[in-house]
Design a protein around this motif. Structure first.
Motif, PDB file in Angstrom:
ATOM      1  N   ASP A 156     -39.822  11.926 -11.178  1.00 27.52           N
ATOM      2  CA  ASP A 156     -38.987  10.919 -11.846  1.00 27.52           C
ATOM      3  C   ASP A 156     -39.674   9.551 -11.815  1.00 27.52           C
ATOM      4  OD1 ASP A 156     -37.057  12.776 -12.426  1.00 27.52           O
ATOM      5  OD2 ASP A 156     -35.817  12.309 -10.680  1.00 27.52           O
ATOM      6  N   THR A 157     -40.305   9.233 -10.668  1.00 26.01           N
ATOM      7  CA  THR A 157     -41.018   7.960 -10.546  1.00 26.01           C
ATOM      8  C   THR A 157     -42.215   7.925 -11.484  1.00 26.01           C
ATOM      9  OG1 THR A 157     -40.342   7.778  -8.233  1.00 26.01           O
ATOM     10  CG2 THR A 157     -42.167   6.382  -8.941  1.00 26.01           C
ATOM     11  N   TRP A 158     -42.948   9.021 -11.552  1.00 30.11           N
ATOM     12  CA  TRP A 158     -44.094   9.102 -12.474  1.00 30.11           C
ATOM     13  C   TRP A 158     -43.679   8.772 -13.903  1.00 30.11           C
ATOM     14  CZ3 TRP A 158     -46.468  14.482 -10.923  1.00 30.11           C
ATOM     15  CH2 TRP A 158     -47.234  14.330  -9.773  1.00 30.11           C
ATOM     16  N   ASN A 159     -42.600   9.420 -14.338  1.00 30.66           N
ATOM     17  CA  ASN A 159     -42.186   9.263 -15.729  1.00 30.66           C
ATOM     18  C   ASN A 159     -41.775   7.826 -16.044  1.00 30.66           C
ATOM     19  OD1 ASN A 159     -42.649  11.947 -16.449  1.00 30.66           O
ATOM     20  ND2 ASN A 159     -40.632  12.595 -15.739  1.00 30.66           N
ATOM     21  N   TYR A 160     -41.369   7.099 -15.008  1.00 32.50           N
ATOM     22  CA  TYR A 160     -41.061   5.677 -15.194  1.00 32.50           C
ATOM     23  C   TYR A 160     -42.330   4.835 -15.185  1.00 32.50           C
ATOM     24  CZ  TYR A 160     -39.899   0.902 -13.879  1.00 32.50           C
ATOM     25  OH  TYR A 160     -39.852  -0.467 -13.819  1.00 32.50           O
ATOM     26  N   MET A 161     -43.250   5.169 -14.275  1.00 31.54           N
ATOM     27  CA  MET A 161     -44.414   4.314 -14.038  1.00 31.54           C
ATOM     28  C   MET A 161     -45.572   4.533 -15.017  1.00 31.54           C
ATOM     29  SD  MET A 161     -44.556   4.449  -9.853  1.00 31.54           S
ATOM     30  CE  MET A 161     -46.184   3.703  -9.775  1.00 31.54           C
ATOM     31  N   TYR A 162     -45.763   5.783 -15.443  1.00 29.29           N
ATOM     32  CA  TYR A 162     -46.985   6.120 -16.185  1.00 29.29           C
ATOM     33  C   TYR A 162     -46.680   6.806 -17.513  1.00 29.29           C
ATOM     34  CZ  TYR A 162     -48.827   5.799 -11.394  1.00 29.29           C
ATOM     35  OH  TYR A 162     -49.136   5.393 -10.128  1.00 29.29           O
ATOM     36  N   ASN A 163     -47.681   6.782 -18.356  1.00 29.00           N
ATOM     37  CA  ASN A 163     -47.689   7.637 -19.529  1.00 29.00           C
ATOM     38  C   ASN A 163     -48.386   8.928 -19.102  1.00 29.00           C
ATOM     39  OD1 ASN A 163     -47.727   8.774 -22.078  1.00 29.00           O
ATOM     40  ND2 ASN A 163     -49.439   7.525 -22.808  1.00 29.00           N
ATOM     41  N   VAL A 164     -47.596   9.949 -18.731  1.00 26.54           N
ATOM     42  CA  VAL A 164     -48.136  11.204 -18.221  1.00 26.54           C
ATOM     43  C   VAL A 164     -48.235  12.204 -19.367  1.00 26.54           C
ATOM     44  CG1 VAL A 164     -47.882  13.042 -16.508  1.00 26.54           C
ATOM     45  CG2 VAL A 164     -46.996  10.753 -16.020  1.00 26.54           C
ATOM     46  N   LEU A 223     -52.986  17.064 -31.972  1.00 29.29           N
ATOM     47  CA  LEU A 223     -54.088  17.789 -31.341  1.00 29.29           C
ATOM     48  C   LEU A 223     -53.620  18.712 -30.217  1.00 29.29           C
ATOM     49  CD1 LEU A 223     -56.802  14.970 -31.159  1.00 29.29           C
ATOM     50  CD2 LEU A 223     -56.946  17.077 -32.498  1.00 29.29           C
ATOM     51  N   GLY A 224     -52.372  18.581 -29.809  1.00 28.54           N
ATOM     52  CA  GLY A 224     -51.845  19.462 -28.772  1.00 28.54           C
ATOM     53  C   GLY A 224     -51.541  18.790 -27.458  1.00 28.54           C
ATOM     54  N   VAL A 225     -51.644  17.452 -27.403  1.00 28.80           N
ATOM     55  CA  VAL A 225     -51.288  16.727 -26.182  1.00 28.80           C
ATOM     56  C   VAL A 225     -49.762  16.698 -26.055  1.00 28.80           C
ATOM     57  CG1 VAL A 225     -51.380  14.502 -25.004  1.00 28.80           C
ATOM     58  CG2 VAL A 225     -53.378  15.348 -26.235  1.00 28.80           C
ATOM     59  N   GLU A 226     -49.267  17.033 -24.871  1.00 28.16           N
ATOM     60  CA  GLU A 226     -47.835  17.163 -24.666  1.00 28.16           C
ATOM     61  C   GLU A 226     -47.362  16.314 -23.494  1.00 28.16           C
ATOM     62  OE1 GLU A 226     -47.209  21.249 -23.672  1.00 28.16           O
ATOM     63  OE2 GLU A 226     -48.130  21.048 -21.699  1.00 28.16           O
ATOM     64  N   LYS A 227     -46.072  16.162 -23.420  1.00 31.66           N
ATOM     65  CA  LYS A 227     -45.430  15.603 -22.233  1.00 31.66           C
ATOM     66  C   LYS A 227     -45.088  16.790 -21.344  1.00 31.66           C
ATOM     67  CE  LYS A 227     -43.378  12.250 -19.903  1.00 31.66           C
ATOM     68  NZ  LYS A 227     -44.113  11.091 -19.379  1.00 31.66           N
ATOM     69  N   PRO A 228     -45.781  16.975 -20.197  1.00 32.94           N
ATOM     70  CA  PRO A 228     -45.552  18.164 -19.378  1.00 32.94           C
ATOM     71  C   PRO A 228     -44.112  18.243 -18.878  1.00 32.94           C
ATOM     72  CG  PRO A 228     -47.527  16.990 -18.678  1.00 32.94           C
ATOM     73  CD  PRO A 228     -46.804  16.098 -19.628  1.00 32.94           C
ATOM     74  N   SER A 229     -43.582  19.446 -18.831  1.00 32.75           N
ATOM     75  CA  SER A 229     -42.225  19.639 -18.334  1.00 32.75           C
ATOM     76  C   SER A 229     -42.166  19.369 -16.839  1.00 32.75           C
ATOM     77  CB  SER A 229     -41.769  21.082 -18.603  1.00 32.75           C
ATOM     78  OG  SER A 229     -42.537  21.989 -17.827  1.00 32.75           O
ATOM     79  N   LYS A 230     -40.962  19.093 -16.353  1.00 36.56           N
ATOM     80  CA  LYS A 230     -40.791  18.865 -14.919  1.00 36.56           C
ATOM     81  C   LYS A 230     -41.148  20.124 -14.126  1.00 36.56           C
ATOM     82  CE  LYS A 230     -37.702  16.106 -13.293  1.00 36.56           C
ATOM     83  NZ  LYS A 230     -36.450  15.427 -12.849  1.00 36.56           N
ATOM     84  N   GLU A 231     -40.852  21.297 -14.698  1.00 38.67           N
ATOM     85  CA  GLU A 231     -41.166  22.552 -14.022  1.00 38.67           C
ATOM     86  C   GLU A 231     -42.676  22.703 -13.828  1.00 38.67           C
ATOM     87  OE1 GLU A 231     -37.234  22.594 -15.591  1.00 38.67           O
ATOM     88  OE2 GLU A 231     -39.136  22.275 -16.637  1.00 38.67           O
ATOM     89  N   LEU A 232     -43.436  22.371 -14.858  1.00 39.46           N
ATOM     90  CA  LEU A 232     -44.897  22.491 -14.748  1.00 39.46           C
ATOM     91  C   LEU A 232     -45.452  21.468 -13.754  1.00 39.46           C
ATOM     92  CD1 LEU A 232     -47.391  23.968 -15.771  1.00 39.46           C
ATOM     93  CD2 LEU A 232     -47.540  22.322 -17.645  1.00 39.46           C
ATOM     94  N   LEU A 233     -44.918  20.261 -13.759  1.00 42.32           N
ATOM     95  CA  LEU A 233     -45.373  19.238 -12.813  1.00 42.32           C
ATOM     96  C   LEU A 233     -45.056  19.638 -11.375  1.00 42.32           C
ATOM     97  CD1 LEU A 233     -44.394  15.949 -14.700  1.00 42.32           C
ATOM     98  CD2 LEU A 233     -46.676  16.916 -14.413  1.00 42.32           C
ATOM     99  N   LEU A 234     -43.917  20.290 -11.169  1.00 42.05           N
ATOM    100  CA  LEU A 234     -43.583  20.776  -9.840  1.00 42.05           C
ATOM    101  C   LEU A 234     -44.600  21.811  -9.364  1.00 42.05           C
ATOM    102  CD1 LEU A 234     -39.684  21.170  -9.948  1.00 42.05           C
ATOM    103  CD2 LEU A 234     -40.989  19.819  -8.296  1.00 42.05           C
ATOM    104  N   GLU A 235     -45.013  22.687 -10.267  1.00 40.97           N
ATOM    105  CA  GLU A 235     -46.001  23.700  -9.904  1.00 40.97           C
ATOM    106  C   GLU A 235     -47.317  23.054  -9.478  1.00 40.97           C
ATOM    107  OE1 GLU A 235     -46.137  26.085 -13.394  1.00 40.97           O
ATOM    108  OE2 GLU A 235     -44.071  26.771 -13.167  1.00 40.97           O
ATOM    109  N   PHE A 236     -47.696  22.015 -10.195  1.00 44.29           N
ATOM    110  CA  PHE A 236     -48.942  21.331  -9.846  1.00 44.29           C
ATOM    111  C   PHE A 236     -48.821  20.604  -8.509  1.00 44.29           C
ATOM    112  CE2 PHE A 236     -49.832  20.987 -14.645  1.00 44.29           C
ATOM    113  CZ  PHE A 236     -50.434  22.234 -14.653  1.00 44.29           C
ATOM    114  N   LEU A 237     -47.670  19.979  -8.265  1.00 39.14           N
ATOM    115  CA  LEU A 237     -47.462  19.305  -6.988  1.00 39.14           C
ATOM    116  C   LEU A 237     -47.546  20.288  -5.825  1.00 39.14           C
ATOM    117  CD1 LEU A 237     -44.619  16.714  -7.657  1.00 39.14           C
ATOM    118  CD2 LEU A 237     -46.805  16.225  -6.581  1.00 39.14           C
ATOM    119  N   LYS A 238     -46.989  21.468  -6.016  1.00 40.10           N
ATOM    120  CA  LYS A 238     -46.973  22.466  -4.954  1.00 40.10           C
ATOM    121  C   LYS A 238     -48.363  23.054  -4.692  1.00 40.10           C
ATOM    122  CE  LYS A 238     -42.241  23.716  -6.175  1.00 40.10           C
ATOM    123  NZ  LYS A 238     -41.400  24.678  -6.918  1.00 40.10           N
ATOM    124  N   SER A 239     -49.301  22.803  -5.589  1.00 40.05           N
ATOM    125  CA  SER A 239     -50.643  23.379  -5.422  1.00 40.05           C
ATOM    126  C   SER A 239     -51.426  22.696  -4.312  1.00 40.05           C
ATOM    127  CB  SER A 239     -51.425  23.298  -6.733  1.00 40.05           C
ATOM    128  OG  SER A 239     -51.778  21.966  -7.025  1.00 40.05           O
TER     129      SER A 239
END
Length: 371
Positions: A158-166, A115-131
């Motif tokens: 890195d902690t997220w990827n260990y702790m959660y299904n992101v 359906l299009g659900v993805e594992k977001p890249s680290k680059e995209l997650l960084l952009e969201f964190l910086k928001s």
């Protein structure tokens, strides 16, 4: 003086970050230098697919919670059914169901990917964190005078990827591109999975006030919202677990007359809306929903005969989760982020007039607070 100096260092650090990478961004936005290429790399799913994704995510959470409550039930049976002749068959059936759950979850993961659900890249997650960088000083209390904001963000991811299904997916709603970032239970976190067990009634004698309370007891499950009234989800009468008709108070118990267990799993979502004119992601919404697995056991003696049985079940409360598309766009149009979360799950006792179990749900404001 030290506190003033630290605050000055934090302020200067943020000023430096914004001067380098986001001179026109607000606290809820971040300028992306390669925004066009990032956005063009996203493949938005349809709003119809969003509904399917949410349904499948719910199925995963239900299955996860069913597995957790089965594990708890197995512990209870192993401890309290020591002489029961059907103990082995009950446990064998439970273990077979747990294996079946694993297979069903793998199938759902495959459907989500299609359906299009993805594992977001680290680059995209960084952009969201910086928001929303104000989240770091507010909750994480990082010392930017001695460490890099970027290194800390890398550690968080890195902690997220260990702790959660992101997982995440992009979609378009009313002309605006959104990205929905979801955190689901993976088995390693202390936030999304919570449980409590309570002996509501222990032991009492025949004809006692406690016996009368027990036969008139109604246990109810409520879910509290950050905005709005509590939601009543479930009523249970303990006597119905054991008897076909309401007994008199000539009953007794030597212990564990009513034992309740609640297991909650929370899914958390953050929604970002892309500003095409200024080329940045706007943090628009934090929301969540909860699945509650419950197990209630009763142990009563009537006419010198022991009655021991229980029930379990599963319920889901979404709150405002399924309105995330429209809520995110409204927040974007208003210029500030919205928070629509569930906050607590409670088991209430009618006869005792209070909450027997209270579970505080994880309902973060920013994605940094998943750390």
């Amino acid at each position: 003086m030290l506190g003033t100096k630290r605050r000055l260092n934090v302020i200067l650090s943020f000023v430096l970050v914004f001067l380098l990478v986001a001179p026109t961004a607000s606290a809820n936005s971040f300028d992306l230098r390669s925004a066009d290429s990032k956005l063009s790399g996203l493949k938005p799913v349809s709003t119809a697919a969003v509904k399917q994704i949410e349904q499948l995510e719910t199925e995963i959470m239900k299955l996860n919670n069913e597995k957790l409550i089965l594990e708890k039930k197995n512990e209870y049976i192993s401890k309290n059914y020591a002489t029961a002749t059907n103990k082995k068959s009950i446990l064998d059936s439970s273990h077979a169901r747990m294996s079946q759950i694993d297979a069903e979850m793998q199938s759902i993961d495959t459907q989500l990917a299609k359906l299009g659900v993805e594992k977001p890249s680290k680059e995209l997650l960084l952009e969201f964190l910086k928001s929303n960088p104000e989240a770091f000083e507010d909750k994480l209390q990082l010392d930017y005078s001695t460490s890099s904001i970027y290194d800390e963000m890398e550690d968080i991811i890195d902690t997220w990827n260990y702790m959660y299904n992101v997982t995440g997916y992009a979609t378009t709603y009313s002309g605006k591109t959104q990205y929905h970032l979801t955190f689901m239970y993976k088995g390693n976190d202390p936030y999304l999975s919570k449980n409590q067990t309570k002996t509501v009634y222990s032991q009492f004698s025949s004809g006692s006030t406690q016996a009368t309370y027990w036969i008139n007891e109604v246990l109810s499950i409520y879910v509290d919202k950050l905005i709005g009234a509590s939601l009543k989800k479930f009523d249970l009468l303990p006597w119905e677990l054991l008897f076909s008709s309401k007994p008199t108070n000539s009953i007794s118990s030597t212990g564990d007359a009513t034992v309740a267990h609640l297991q909650t799993l929370t899914t958390v979502k953050f929604v970002f809306v892309y500003n095409t004119s200024s080329e940045y992601w706007f943090f628009a919404l934090s929301t969540n929903y909860v699945n509650v697995a419950y197990n209630v056991d009763a142990y009563i003696i009537r006419n010198n005969q022991i009655y021991n049985d229980g029930t379990d079940g599963n319920l889901t409360e979404y709150g405002d989760y399924n309105n995330s598309l429209s809520l995110a766009n409204s927040a974007y149009n208003n210029g500030y982020a919205d928070k629509r979360t569930l906050t607590k799950v409670k088991l209430k006792s009618k006869s005792m007039g209070n909450d027997q179990i209270t579970i505080n749900l994880h309902n973060p404001t920013f994605i940094a607070h998943m750390y």
